[in-house]
Motif scaffolding. Structure first.
Motif, PDB file in Angstrom:
ATOM      1  N   SER A 156      15.872  -5.696  -8.881  1.00  0.00           N
ATOM      2  CA  SER A 156      16.109  -5.135  -7.552  1.00  0.00           C
ATOM      3  C   SER A 156      15.834  -6.253  -6.558  1.00  0.00           C
TER       4      SER A 156
ATOM      5  N   THR B  83      14.195  -6.841  -2.922  1.00  0.00           N
ATOM      6  CA  THR B  83      13.353  -6.084  -1.995  1.00  0.00           C
ATOM      7  C   THR B  83      12.992  -6.954  -0.793  1.00  0.00           C
TER       8      THR B  83
ATOM      9  N   ASP C 191       4.823  -3.561  -8.585  1.00  0.00           N
ATOM     10  CA  ASP C 191       5.199  -4.982  -8.585  1.00  0.00           C
ATOM     11  C   ASP C 191       5.393  -5.526  -7.172  1.00  0.00           C
ATOM     12  N   ASN C 192       5.909  -4.695  -6.258  1.00  0.00           N
ATOM     13  CA  ASN C 192       6.107  -5.201  -4.890  1.00  0.00           C
ATOM     14  C   ASN C 192       4.787  -5.387  -4.145  1.00  0.00           C
TER      15      ASN C 192
ATOM     16  N   GLN D 161       6.727  -2.137 -12.701  1.00  0.00           N
ATOM     17  CA  GLN D 161       7.892  -1.673 -11.960  1.00  0.00           C
ATOM     18  C   GLN D 161       7.482  -0.344 -11.326  1.00  0.00           C
ATOM     19  N   GLN D 162       7.880  -0.138 -10.069  1.00  0.00           N
ATOM     20  CA  GLN D 162       7.383   1.025  -9.344  1.00  0.00           C
ATOM     21  C   GLN D 162       8.135   2.305  -9.723  1.00  0.00           C
ATOM     22  N   HIS D 163       7.479   3.421  -9.504  1.00  0.00           N
ATOM     23  CA  HIS D 163       8.055   4.777  -9.584  1.00  0.00           C
ATOM     24  C   HIS D 163       8.214   5.323 -10.999  1.00  0.00           C
TER      25      HIS D 163
ATOM     26  N   SER E  89      14.200  -1.433  -0.648  1.00  0.00           N
ATOM     27  CA  SER E  89      14.594  -1.850  -1.985  1.00  0.00           C
ATOM     28  C   SER E  89      16.094  -1.651  -2.199  1.00  0.00           C
TER      29      SER E  89
ATOM     30  N   ARG F 129      14.512   8.081  -6.872  1.00  0.00           N
ATOM     31  CA  ARG F 129      13.773   7.341  -7.911  1.00  0.00           C
ATOM     32  C   ARG F 129      12.266   7.583  -7.848  1.00  0.00           C
TER      33      ARG F 129
HETATM   34  C1  XUL Z   1      10.760  -0.446  -5.211  1.00  0.00           C
HETATM   35  C2  XUL Z   1      11.644  -0.374  -6.393  1.00  0.00           C
HETATM   36  C3  XUL Z   1      11.883  -1.594  -7.209  1.00  0.00           C
HETATM   37  C4  XUL Z   1      10.998  -1.656  -8.426  1.00  0.00           C
HETATM   38  C5  XUL Z   1      11.418  -2.823  -9.277  1.00  0.00           C
HETATM   39  O1  XUL Z   1      10.749   0.719  -4.474  1.00  0.00           O
HETATM   40  O2  XUL Z   1      12.166   0.660  -6.720  1.00  0.00           O
HETATM   41  O3  XUL Z   1      11.707  -2.738  -6.422  1.00  0.00           O
HETATM   42  O4  XUL Z   1       9.652  -1.729  -8.053  1.00  0.00           O
HETATM   43  O5  XUL Z   1      10.540  -3.078 -10.291  1.00  0.00           O
END
Ligand code: XUL
Length: 521
Positions: free
Chosen positions: A297, A299, A274-275, A92-94, A330, A164
């Motif tokens: 989320s 995306t 993940d994206n 998961q990002q961030h 997102s 985020r």
């Molecule tokens: C992308 C985001 C979400 C997470 C979900 O910027 O915040 O899609 O990556 O895991």
């Protein structure tokens, strides 16, 4: 040729997928659900519950425990880990993890103790802010002001200062817990953290995930000294370098060889977000195919022909793991919002699908919804904003079919509006994620975007992307050769737009735009 393992540490689960490049087959898929399989971590939806909707943290030990549990589960199935020739993954990002000792300096993982018990003493912060956290508006303003404003951030990093994103989160940690920040030797992302656990060394952060930190200079591929200084003191010393996604970051630690039977020296490729990983798993690393991922989320993302930025400021530019760049938008109100509507009106998933396909029509008889059950990042809404307009029963959540269609139409209209800056109108959309199995949702997307919808045979695109990246590095096969074998469309799913429904969305689209304008977002 050989077997390659991809892992995806997402918000609600950790999944594994193994591909056999010679046979052109996915030979194993398995997952651990954080809420169901590890209830002792108190995270039913994958993160630590908090009455303040802006505060969303996860437990990094849960992610480590999930890794151990997943490998144990797979080994019990009789899978021979020694056959795996390479590993990569995504996260998961961030989300960020804070360690009081670099993993490289920590003792080698011992096989006589559980991994979680060995990682616990290394944490300088017990919890990890994740992408659902929106509590850093003050820090965003401070960082932007220090570097000359959001336009400067956009030109350097591809995104304005975003709540985020990791930089503002790091700054908040430094401001609120300066002693714990000072004791932090390493700050890393979920993706690189998982790679570090697997290799036992501090793994660098790749350009795909690193671009989601408000710290990476996209042109030079290095952390921006100006942004590091604007974020928190001594941050440069606490970060591993940013590297291209195709970087080999080490080999599996002896722990995994001894406990699970992996071959000694099994290479580990940099983990990514993940994206970006899904971009690979969807076979979409060349421009021309936009992807919609319907998960915790939602995306929208695509490889970029030329770097563009979102004039409204919601979209982002990340590194494309196959080289070059990708754009991403997102939406926080994804599956959790769909689940909330289904719960309120008492519909099962098959009923939710039938409600859209059989019981309602495009435009929803003028029933519409602003679907923000939780704070939203696109458009930026720091407070929930739920507004229903239409019949009395609909507004009271007593018209289940119309309520089901309304959330999906609102999400699709929002995705379309907020991806209009990408440039070309997508004629073909590849849809992935849990909700991509719902034909009703696919039909609404086809009609709102006036595009053909495709899904792939493998639905876990992030884990598939990770396995494909490991395979590309290990075998030298081209992306095209790998996509021909693994990113194969499901020929049973060809959802086309209907001209009548496309027309029916003209008015809802205009109404949605008016609502956004009225909210000033
Ligand atoms: C992308 C985001 C979400 C997470 C979900 O910027 O915040 O899609 O990556 O895991």
């Amino acid at each position: 040729m050989g077997l390659y393992l991809g892992l995806d540490s997402s918000t609600q689960s950790l999944s594994a997928l193994v591909i056999d490049t010679e046979a052109g087959q996915v030979v194993l898929q398995d997952a651990v659900n954080f809420g169901q399989d590890l209830p002792e971590y108190g995270s039913p939806q994958g993160f630590l519950p908090n009455p303040d909707a802006k505060l969303r943290h996860g437990d990094p030990l849960l992610w480590v425990a999930a890794l151990e549990l997943l490998f144990t589960k797979i080994a019990k199935r009789g899978f021979d880990f020694a056959t795996v020739s390479g590993v990569s993954g995504s996260g998961q990002q961030h989300g960020s993890v804070y360690l009081n000792q670099r993993i490289s300096d920590a003792p080698t993982w011992s096989t006589t103790a559980l991994l979680v018990d060995q990682v616990r003493p290394l944490l300088s912060r017990a919890s990890s802010p994740i992408w659902l956290d929106s509590s850093t508006s003050a820090e965003c303003r401070e960082i932007a002001a220090a570097v000359g404003g959001d336009p400067v951030l956009v030109s350097v990093t591809g995104s304005r200062a975003i709540e985020r994103f990791t930089g503002p989160q790091i700054r908040k940690f430094w401001k609120t817990e300066p002693d714990a920040y000072a004791k932090t030797a390493e700050v890393t992302l979920v993706s690189a953290f998982m790679a570090s656990i697997l290799t036992g060394v501090s793994a660098p952060i790749d350009y795909g995930d690193g671009a989601g930190m408000n710290l990476l200079d996209l042109q030079s591929g290095a952390w921006s000294p100006k942004l590091l200084a604007a974020t928190a003191p001594d941050l440069a010393q606490k970060l591993q370098p940013a590297v291209p996604s195709a970087t080999r970051v080490g080999e599996l630690a002896a722990y995994f060889v001894q406990r699970f039977g992996f071959a000694p020296g099994t290479p580990v490729l940099a983990f990514t977000g993940d994206n970006p990983s899904s971009l690979v798993g969807m076979g979409a690393t060349e421009p021309g195919t936009a992807v919609i991922s319907l998960g915790t989320s939602d995306t929208v993302f695509a490889a970029m022909r030329e770097p563009r930025t979102d004039p409204r400021g919601y979209g982002h530019v990340f590194g494309n793991p196959a080289g070059g760049f990708m754009c991403l938008i997102s939406f926080a109100n994804g599956s959790l919002a769909r689940e909330e509507v289904a719960r309120r009106v008492g519909l099962s998933w098959p009923e939710f699908e039938a409600a859209i396909l059989q019981q309602t029509k495009a435009g929803n008889g003028k029933n519409s919804m602003l679907p923000y059950f939780f704070p939203e990042m696109t458009p930026k809404l720091l407070e929930p904003k739920l507004e229903l307009e239409g019949s009395e029963a609909f507004c009271a959540f007593r018209d289940p079919p119309a309520n089901a269609r309304a959330i999906v139409e609102a999400q699709a209209l929002s995705m379309q509006r907020h991806s209009d800056w990408i440039g070309e109108r997508p004629r073909r959309l590849r849809v992935t994620g849990g909700a991509s199995k719902n034909r009703g949702i696919l039909q609404v997307l086809a009609d709102v975007f006036d595009a053909r919808i495709e899904t792939l045979q493998v639905s876990n695109s992030a884990a598939l992307g990770a396995a494909l990246r490991a395979a590309q590095a290990g075998t030298g096969l081209s992306w095209a050769e790998l996509y021909a074998r693994f990113a194969v469309t499901d020929s049973s799913v060809r959802v086309e737009s209907s001209p009548e429904s496309v027309l029916a969305y003209a008015e809802p689209r205009a109404k949605f735009a008016r609502k956004m304008q009225a909210l000033g977002v």
